[in-house]
Design an enzyme around this catalytic site. Structure first.
Site, mmCIF file in Angstrom:
data_model
loop_
_atom_site.group_PDB
_atom_site.id
_atom_site.type_symbol
_atom_site.label_atom_id
_atom_site.label_comp_id
_atom_site.label_asym_id
_atom_site.label_seq_id
_atom_site.Cartn_x
_atom_site.Cartn_y
_atom_site.Cartn_z
ATOM 1 N N ASP A 11 14.354 77.639 53.539
ATOM 2 C CA ASP A 11 14.733 78.041 54.886
ATOM 3 C C ASP A 11 13.736 77.424 55.845
ATOM 4 O O ASP A 11 12.525 77.533 55.651
ATOM 5 C CB ASP A 11 14.712 79.573 55.019
ATOM 6 N N ASP A 130 28.190 84.407 53.502
ATOM 7 C CA ASP A 130 27.339 85.585 53.312
ATOM 8 C C ASP A 130 28.267 86.772 53.097
ATOM 9 O O ASP A 130 29.083 87.093 53.960
ATOM 10 C CB ASP A 130 26.470 85.829 54.554
#
Lengths: 253, 193
Positions: A11, A130
């Site tokens: 990330d 997600d």
């Protein structure tokens, strides 16, 4: 035989690697280039870079980072975060990304997926989903799991496959950051309902977690971040373990 | 000088970077003279076959590629475009590998074929110092059927051409530029031709 892929995820925020625990408490885990090269040497099969600031900050920073990553590493990598247009995709591919991962923009405007697939081919299009288990159903969320879309995960995965997605990156928000194992039920359901490759994400905490997701579901890759960043499970050790368990793994690198 | 052919659909950057890592000078061009004067030509590829063919025709590169006498390496979509016909967009291709058909994988397993896979057989200069058990990286939903020019075979759903060769024309379905050290060896073998 096609090998199961071990995929570290980095990330990225402000050009640095971070990992959110349940997407809230963000810690700094280093320079993305250094980390990426280290992963390649250790036998990572692919890398994913998710720019978690991309939606609000300038794209140029990311493009520059992608260019550097592409110069340094010799395995495939996917870049995601804030991709809204075919032009965004074109810029990232030109900078050297092998694939792009699209998440919330695809929900806002599903036609974006077919536009990307038509322009560059499905093979470079990863759709990141997600998902969260709520009220006895797996639903799709966006914005780091904060916003419900109302979509059922099993409906959305079929739709993105029809629209030209080449791969699905499925992250369970219930499991992410918990180190309690991958969300086997939804990984199994999704990987059996679509014919494109599925990468499991969220919850990896032990070597056995990788084994069970590969043995009990049809996912072809498993993604993790913190356990690799903080050296809790070295990739060579993980791959050796999986090989002993008779899982097809790339060990000669 | 190595010239990487510039056509809209190609993932040009990756190949250029791979050559730089091997300390090999290269340039990206769609200029016919530059391409014809190159020591070696690389015809890379990521993309969709029919739109790539349209672009090649619009730039007259389809005719030019036939005239290349120096070693040329097609990669992924490059390999497929060098065949006779592709089911992707049902397009006629270059026909450098005559009669070879590019087909869509039947949905008996995950498609695209994405990830690292080994070979069942390999032969020829491209595979010097490479073992069949070595894994290389693939990402493709279409494949060239086995044919007289097949120099490497990979098995996924069914055996297909992982690599092909005819005279000075070489091609790989996998991405050597993305296949870590094994891929670098294969690129070195091509550069050494």
């Amino acid at each position: 035989m096609l090998k199961k892929r071990i995929i570290p995820c980095l990330d990225i925020k402000d050009g640095r690697t971070v990992k959110g625990v349940n997407f809230v408490d963000i810690r700094d885990a280093g320079d993305p280039i250094v980390l990426a090269k280290q992963y390649v040497q250790q036998g990572a099969d692919e890398l994913v870079f998710l720019d978690i600031t991309a939606t609000i900050e300038k794209r140029e920073t990311l493009i520059e980072l992608v260019r550097k990553i592409a110069q340094e590493i010799n395995i495939p990598f996917t870049v995601g975060g804030g991709i809204k247009t075919v032009e965004d995709v074109s810029n990232l591919l030109q900078a050297g990304a092998d694939k792009v991962s699209v998440n919330s923009s695809a929900i806002k405007r599903p036609a974006l997926l077919s536009e990307i697939a038509n322009a560059f081919g499905s093979q470079c299009l990863v759709v990141a989903i997600d998902t969260k288990y709520e009220a006895e159903e797996w639903k799709v969320f966006v914005h780091g799991g904060r916003k419900a879309t109302g979509l059922r995960t099993l409906d959305w995965v079929k739709q993105v496959e029809d629209l030209g997605a080449g791969e699905i990156l499925l992250t369970s928000m219930n499991n992410d950051g918990t180190k309690s194992g991958f969300a086997l039920a939804i990984c199994k359901a999704v990987s059996e309902s679509v014919n494109i490759p599925v990468i499991a994400s969220g919850g990896a905490g032990s070597k056995a977690h990788f084994q069970e997701v590969f043995e009990q579901t049809k996912v072809t890759g498993a993604l993790a971040a913190s356990i690799f960043h903080y050296g809790e499970i070295p990739i060579p050790e993980l791959k050796q373990y999986l090989q002993i368990q008779n899982i097809a793994i790339r060990c000669n690198y | 000088m190595i010239v990487i052919i510039d056509y809209k659909a190609g993932n040009i950057g990756s190949v250029k970077n791979a050559l730089y890592r091997l300390n090999c000078e290269c340039m990206i061009s769609d200029n016919p003279n530059t391409i014809l004067q190159a020591d070696k030509v690389i015809f890379p590829g990521v993309g969709e076959a029919s739109s790539a063919m349209q672009y090649l025709r619009a730039k007259n590169l389809d005719q030019l590629l036939f005239q290349i006498t120096q070693p040329m390496l097609g990669i992924c979509l490059g390999l497929q475009l060098m065949c006779a016909f592709s089911e992707e967009g049902n397009t006629d291709c270059l026909g450098i590998f005559p009669k070879v058909m590019v087909k869509q994988f039947p949905p008996k397993d995950k498609v695209p074929h994405m990830g690292w896979n080994n070979f069942t057989t390999i032969k020829g200069e491209l595979f010097q110092n490479i073992q069949p058990m070595d894994d290389v990286y693939y990402v493709h939903g279409y494949y060239a059927e086995l044919n007289d020019y097949t120099s490497g075979v990979c098995d996924y759903i069914e055996p297909f051409s992982a690599a092909m060769q005819k005279d000075n024309f070489y091609a790989t379905q996998f991405h050597p530029e993305k296949s870590a050290n094994i891929g670098e060896q294969i690129l070195k073998n091509f550069l050494a031709l």
